[in-house]
Design a protein around this motif. Structure first.
Motif, PDB file in Angstrom:
ATOM      1  N   GLU A 105      53.441 -34.589  52.920  1.00 46.10           N
ATOM      2  CA  GLU A 105      54.070 -33.995  54.102  1.00 46.10           C
ATOM      3  C   GLU A 105      55.059 -35.009  54.676  1.00 46.10           C
ATOM      4  O   GLU A 105      54.736 -36.204  54.782  1.00 46.10           O
ATOM      5  CB  GLU A 105      53.026 -33.625  55.146  1.00 46.10           C
ATOM      6  CG  GLU A 105      52.065 -32.539  54.673  1.00 46.10           C
ATOM      7  CD  GLU A 105      50.987 -32.239  55.700  1.00 46.10           C
ATOM      8  OE1 GLU A 105      50.759 -33.103  56.575  1.00 46.10           O
ATOM      9  OE2 GLU A 105      50.380 -31.165  55.618  1.00 46.10           O
ATOM     10  N   MET A 106      56.224 -34.545  55.038  1.00 46.77           N
ATOM     11  CA  MET A 106      57.206 -35.454  55.647  1.00 46.77           C
ATOM     12  C   MET A 106      57.997 -34.725  56.723  1.00 46.77           C
ATOM     13  O   MET A 106      58.249 -33.514  56.618  1.00 46.77           O
ATOM     14  CB  MET A 106      58.146 -36.058  54.592  1.00 46.77           C
ATOM     15  CG  MET A 106      58.872 -35.078  53.715  1.00 46.77           C
ATOM     16  SD  MET A 106      59.882 -35.970  52.480  1.00 46.77           S
ATOM     17  CE  MET A 106      60.559 -34.610  51.536  1.00 46.77           C
ATOM     18  N   ASN A 147      57.103 -26.063  50.567  1.00 42.56           N
ATOM     19  CA  ASN A 147      57.031 -25.069  51.646  1.00 42.56           C
ATOM     20  C   ASN A 147      56.801 -23.650  51.098  1.00 42.56           C
ATOM     21  O   ASN A 147      57.435 -22.688  51.517  1.00 42.56           O
ATOM     22  CB  ASN A 147      58.287 -25.107  52.502  1.00 42.56           C
ATOM     23  CG  ASN A 147      58.294 -26.304  53.437  1.00 42.56           C
ATOM     24  OD1 ASN A 147      57.701 -27.332  53.146  1.00 42.56           O
ATOM     25  ND2 ASN A 147      58.982 -26.182  54.564  1.00 42.56           N
ATOM     26  N   GLY A 148      55.914 -23.552  50.120  1.00 36.45           N
ATOM     27  CA  GLY A 148      55.558 -22.247  49.564  1.00 36.45           C
ATOM     28  C   GLY A 148      56.469 -21.754  48.466  1.00 36.45           C
ATOM     29  O   GLY A 148      56.223 -20.679  47.899  1.00 36.45           O
ATOM     30  N   GLN A 149      57.514 -22.496  48.125  1.00 37.06           N
ATOM     31  CA  GLN A 149      58.431 -22.099  47.064  1.00 37.06           C
ATOM     32  C   GLN A 149      58.067 -22.819  45.761  1.00 37.06           C
ATOM     33  O   GLN A 149      58.168 -24.038  45.677  1.00 37.06           O
ATOM     34  CB  GLN A 149      59.886 -22.412  47.453  1.00 37.06           C
ATOM     35  CG  GLN A 149      60.429 -21.583  48.589  1.00 37.06           C
ATOM     36  CD  GLN A 149      60.503 -20.106  48.222  1.00 37.06           C
ATOM     37  OE1 GLN A 149      60.852 -19.734  47.108  1.00 37.06           O
ATOM     38  NE2 GLN A 149      60.164 -19.254  49.192  1.00 37.06           N
ATOM     39  N   PRO A 174      58.958 -29.432  59.195  1.00 39.61           N
ATOM     40  CA  PRO A 174      58.308 -30.367  58.267  1.00 39.61           C
ATOM     41  C   PRO A 174      58.234 -29.822  56.839  1.00 39.61           C
ATOM     42  O   PRO A 174      58.075 -28.627  56.631  1.00 39.61           O
ATOM     43  CB  PRO A 174      56.916 -30.535  58.880  1.00 39.61           C
ATOM     44  CG  PRO A 174      56.668 -29.246  59.598  1.00 39.61           C
ATOM     45  CD  PRO A 174      57.992 -28.809  60.143  1.00 39.61           C
ATOM     46  N   ILE A 175      58.338 -30.733  55.900  1.00 39.24           N
ATOM     47  CA  ILE A 175      58.314 -30.392  54.477  1.00 39.24           C
ATOM     48  C   ILE A 175      56.900 -30.646  53.940  1.00 39.24           C
ATOM     49  O   ILE A 175      56.324 -31.718  54.163  1.00 39.24           O
ATOM     50  CB  ILE A 175      59.335 -31.228  53.685  1.00 39.24           C
ATOM     51  CG1 ILE A 175      60.742 -31.019  54.252  1.00 39.24           C
ATOM     52  CG2 ILE A 175      59.270 -30.885  52.208  1.00 39.24           C
ATOM     53  CD1 ILE A 175      61.247 -29.597  54.119  1.00 39.24           C
ATOM     54  N   ARG A 176      56.366 -29.658  53.245  1.00 38.30           N
ATOM     55  CA  ARG A 176      55.031 -29.800  52.646  1.00 38.30           C
ATOM     56  C   ARG A 176      55.142 -29.539  51.144  1.00 38.30           C
ATOM     57  O   ARG A 176      55.482 -28.435  50.721  1.00 38.30           O
ATOM     58  CB  ARG A 176      54.043 -28.828  53.301  1.00 38.30           C
ATOM     59  CG  ARG A 176      52.575 -29.092  52.961  1.00 38.30           C
ATOM     60  CD  ARG A 176      51.682 -28.302  53.902  1.00 38.30           C
ATOM     61  NE  ARG A 176      50.302 -28.723  53.811  1.00 38.30           N
ATOM     62  CZ  ARG A 176      49.385 -28.112  53.070  1.00 38.30           C
ATOM     63  NH1 ARG A 176      49.705 -27.033  52.357  1.00 38.30           N
ATOM     64  NH2 ARG A 176      48.150 -28.559  53.032  1.00 38.30           N
ATOM     65  N   VAL A 177      54.827 -30.562  50.383  1.00 35.74           N
ATOM     66  CA  VAL A 177      54.931 -30.481  48.921  1.00 35.74           C
ATOM     67  C   VAL A 177      53.521 -30.502  48.333  1.00 35.74           C
ATOM     68  O   VAL A 177      52.711 -31.381  48.660  1.00 35.74           O
ATOM     69  CB  VAL A 177      55.755 -31.667  48.362  1.00 35.74           C
ATOM     70  CG1 VAL A 177      55.878 -31.538  46.840  1.00 35.74           C
ATOM     71  CG2 VAL A 177      57.123 -31.707  49.014  1.00 35.74           C
ATOM     72  N   VAL A 217      48.816 -23.941  44.141  1.00 34.97           N
ATOM     73  CA  VAL A 217      50.269 -23.820  44.100  1.00 34.97           C
ATOM     74  C   VAL A 217      50.607 -22.350  43.868  1.00 34.97           C
ATOM     75  O   VAL A 217      50.156 -21.757  42.891  1.00 34.97           O
ATOM     76  CB  VAL A 217      50.865 -24.696  42.980  1.00 34.97           C
ATOM     77  CG1 VAL A 217      52.371 -24.465  42.864  1.00 34.97           C
ATOM     78  CG2 VAL A 217      50.574 -26.165  43.259  1.00 34.97           C
ATOM     79  N   PRO A 218      51.389 -21.734  44.749  1.00 41.49           N
ATOM     80  CA  PRO A 218      51.677 -20.303  44.609  1.00 41.49           C
ATOM     81  C   PRO A 218      52.563 -20.010  43.404  1.00 41.49           C
ATOM     82  O   PRO A 218      53.224 -20.895  42.865  1.00 41.49           O
ATOM     83  CB  PRO A 218      52.384 -19.959  45.924  1.00 41.49           C
ATOM     84  CG  PRO A 218      53.013 -21.242  46.344  1.00 41.49           C
ATOM     85  CD  PRO A 218      52.064 -22.330  45.917  1.00 41.49           C
ATOM     86  N   ALA A 219      52.590 -18.736  43.025  1.00 42.04           N
ATOM     87  CA  ALA A 219      53.452 -18.295  41.929  1.00 42.04           C
ATOM     88  C   ALA A 219      54.892 -18.156  42.407  1.00 42.04           C
ATOM     89  O   ALA A 219      55.153 -17.983  43.603  1.00 42.04           O
ATOM     90  CB  ALA A 219      52.952 -16.961  41.377  1.00 42.04           C
ATOM     91  N   TYR A 220      55.818 -18.247  41.488  1.00 46.48           N
ATOM     92  CA  TYR A 220      57.230 -18.015  41.798  1.00 46.48           C
ATOM     93  C   TYR A 220      57.426 -16.543  42.137  1.00 46.48           C
ATOM     94  O   TYR A 220      56.919 -15.655  41.448  1.00 46.48           O
ATOM     95  CB  TYR A 220      58.090 -18.409  40.597  1.00 46.48           C
ATOM     96  CG  TYR A 220      59.564 -18.092  40.764  1.00 46.48           C
ATOM     97  CD1 TYR A 220      60.363 -18.883  41.554  1.00 46.48           C
ATOM     98  CD2 TYR A 220      60.126 -16.994  40.105  1.00 46.48           C
ATOM     99  CE1 TYR A 220      61.721 -18.599  41.707  1.00 46.48           C
ATOM    100  CE2 TYR A 220      61.477 -16.704  40.250  1.00 46.48           C
ATOM    101  CZ  TYR A 220      62.269 -17.509  41.048  1.00 46.48           C
ATOM    102  OH  TYR A 220      63.597 -17.223  41.197  1.00 46.48           O
ATOM    103  N   SER A 221      58.171 -16.264  43.193  1.00 46.45           N
ATOM    104  CA  SER A 221      58.353 -14.889  43.645  1.00 46.45           C
ATOM    105  C   SER A 221      59.827 -14.484  43.728  1.00 46.45           C
ATOM    106  O   SER A 221      60.151 -13.438  44.269  1.00 46.45           O
ATOM    107  CB  SER A 221      57.698 -14.683  45.019  1.00 46.45           C
ATOM    108  OG  SER A 221      58.242 -15.577  45.983  1.00 46.45           O
TER     109      SER A 221
END
Length: 238
Positions: A105-106, A147-149, A174-177, A217-221
């Motif tokens: 997170e940053m 961020n969910g992507q 904020p960025i969440r990786v 980790v979510p799927a690509y949408s």
């Protein structure tokens, strides 16, 4: 004389009749013998019918075994194709995945810019995110999202005004990786001396990174439409 002639004639008739009866009895087999012969013939016919039915059932069993073998072979092929399809979906990023990894997170720097300092140096830019992602993939990350992507081969990380674009979606601090892989190796890739975390920290960018036992980790949408790229024939020169 007349009586005696009649008696003689009757005697001859009875003798002939008795002879005929005796001949008939001798020509006809005993009743018990007839029954046994008839029974044996019936049993022989029944045995032939049974043998034919047995042979027919053997053929049917053989056919059923062949069909079962074909069906099992077909199921194996279907299972193989399903496994290959699932593997392809995973590689393409179309499947939600879970496993051990890291969470980073940053946020933008909370420091006030020094006199004459460009304030843009204290905020997160697209190249900062790209550098983090590249370090994760370089350290063996098997799946990464920001961020969910979910990031795939066609994902872009670029600046669009005051926001960052990923997969055509706008994201901002904020960025969440999230990254799946060996936690120690991923941490080492991010936190080695002079690495990306140290570089961001020099500008006051707050970076927190930790290892976790399970991250999802979510799927690509996004879109997967290819307008120009087409598969080539196997063995083609391209």
């Amino acid at each position: 004389m007349k009586s005696r002639g009649s008696q003689a004639a009757l005697t001859v008739i009875f003798l002939i009749f008795g002879f005929m009866l005796a001949t008939q009895f001798r020509a006809r087999p005993p009743l018990a013998g007839n029954y046994r012969l008839q029974r044996a013939e019936e049993l022989a016919v029944l045995l032939q019918v049974t043998e034919k039915e047995r042979d027919s059932l053997k053929d049917e069993v053989a056919n059923l075994r062949d069909r079962v073998a074909e069906m099992m072979a077909g199921e194996d092929q279907v299972k193989l194709l399903q496994d290959e399809l699932q593997k392809a979906r995973i590689l393409a990023g179309l499947t939600e995945l879970k496993g051990p990894g890291v969470v980073l997170e940053m946020t933008d720097s909370q420091k006030a810019p020094a006199p004459g300092q460009d304030p843009n140096l204290l905020i997160i830019h697209d190249d900062d995110v790209a550098e983090v992602v590249n370090e994760l993939f370089g350290a063996g990350a098997e799946a990464v999202s920001v961020n969910g992507q979910r990031l795939i081969s066609t994902s872009e990380i670029r600046c669009a005004g005051n926001v960052i674009m990923i997969n055509g979606a706008r994201i901002a601090p904020p960025i969440r990786v999230l990254a799946i892989g060996d936690p120690e190796t991923l941490l080492g890739g991010l936190k080695f001396p002079g690495g990306v975390v140290d570089s961001l920290s020099l500008w006051g960018i707050e970076v927190k990174v930790k290892s976790v036992e399970e991250v999802i980790v979510p799927a690509y949408s996004g879109s997967l439409v290819f307008r120009y790229a087409q598969p080539t024939k196997k063995g083609g020169t391209g």
